[in-house]
Design an enzyme around this catalytic site. Structure first.
Site, PDB file in Angstrom:
ATOM      1  N   SER A 135       0.856  -1.181   0.000  1.00 49.57           N
ATOM      2  CA  SER A 135       0.000   0.000   0.000  1.00 49.57           C
ATOM      3  C   SER A 135       0.892   1.231   0.000  1.00 49.57           C
ATOM      4  CB  SER A 135      -0.884   0.012   1.260  1.00 49.57           C
ATOM      5  OG  SER A 135      -1.513   1.267   1.441  1.00 49.57           O
ATOM      6  N   TYR A 148      -2.712  -1.589  10.472  1.00 45.93           N
ATOM      7  CA  TYR A 148      -2.696  -1.872   9.031  1.00 45.93           C
ATOM      8  C   TYR A 148      -1.431  -1.308   8.395  1.00 45.93           C
ATOM      9  CZ  TYR A 148      -4.080  -1.875   4.123  1.00 45.93           C
ATOM     10  OH  TYR A 148      -4.112  -2.084   2.761  1.00 45.93           O
TER      11      TYR A 148
END
Length: 240
Positions: A135, A148
């Protein structure tokens, strides 16, 4: 890398980026094996002609299910795509700590376990690749998702070290860094999203080019800012 005829294992291919990715790979002639954990989505993906191994990769048993599902079949490419958000924001109350370990295992431990188990198979192929979908948040975290962000940053670091270890071998290591993508995980957001199909298209193109990184969409801008001033990138993202 020519993807036509390559056998590709894509984790988490029944939804989101993974669902778009298995279709994009099939369009260029790859043979797809994917994984899923939701019965309805598994059935729909199988109905579309894909082989799906039922496996919950948020726990060690899921790793064993994938290995058993593959059997003796070799693969040419492993795409570690499966992942999920982990709610962990003290501004909204005490986080549910029971969600932490499954989320960390899914996002970080599972890719490392699969690479460890499947790398001997990949090393035996004429050419092979590991693709880790991380990400843009692996570069600089945002305040609302520390767990996360930490798992994606961890997978980014792991992949960079793995790439160094595998230099000169038959196995390439690609990191794909998506921005916000229009998937269920980002439901409720309306700005700055790209489609899962466009994200998948850019990942496939990077695979074909044997790239080390695929900085997708607005992540290109974030990478540029980070190259100039890591502190500025962190300040921008932490407030997001």
């Amino acid at each position: 890398m020519h993807l036509s005829g390559k056998r590709v294992l894509v984790t988490g291919g029944t939804d989101g980026i993974g669902a778009a990715l298995i279709r994009a790979l099939r369009d260029v002639g790859a043979e797809i094996i994917t994984t899923g954990r939701t019965a309805e989505r598994i059935a729909a993906t199988r109905a579309d002609g894909f082989e799906v191994i039922e496996a919950d990769l948020s726990a060690p048993a899921g790793i064993e299910a994938v290995i058993a599902g593959l059997g003796d079949r070799p693969i040419d490419i492993l795409v570690n795509n499966a992942g999920a958000g982990v709610s962990h924001d003290f501004r909204h109350g005490t986080p549910d700590e029971t969600l932490l370990d499954p989320g960390i295992f899914l996002n970080l431990n599972a890719p490392i376990h699969l690479i460890t188990r499947l790398l001997p198979v990949l090393m035996a192929r004429p050419e092979a690749m590991v693709v880790n979908v991380t990400s843009g948040l692996a570069i600089a975290p945002y305040g609302g998702g520390p767990v996360y962000c930490a798992t994606k940053a961890g997978l980014r670091s792991y992949g960079q070290a793995l790439r160094r270890q595998l230099k000169g071998t038959r196995v390439q290591v690609l990191e794909a860094l998506p921005p916000l993508v229009a998937t269920q995980m980002n439901a409720g957001r309306s700005k700055g999203l790209i489609s899962a199909e466009e994200c998948a298209r850019q990942i496939v193109r990077a695979m074909e080019q044997n790239a080390a990184e695929a900085n997708i969409g607005l992540v290109k801008v974030l990478r540029l800012i980070y190259s100039i001033s890591p502190a500025l990138a962190r300040v921008i993202m932490i407030r997001a």
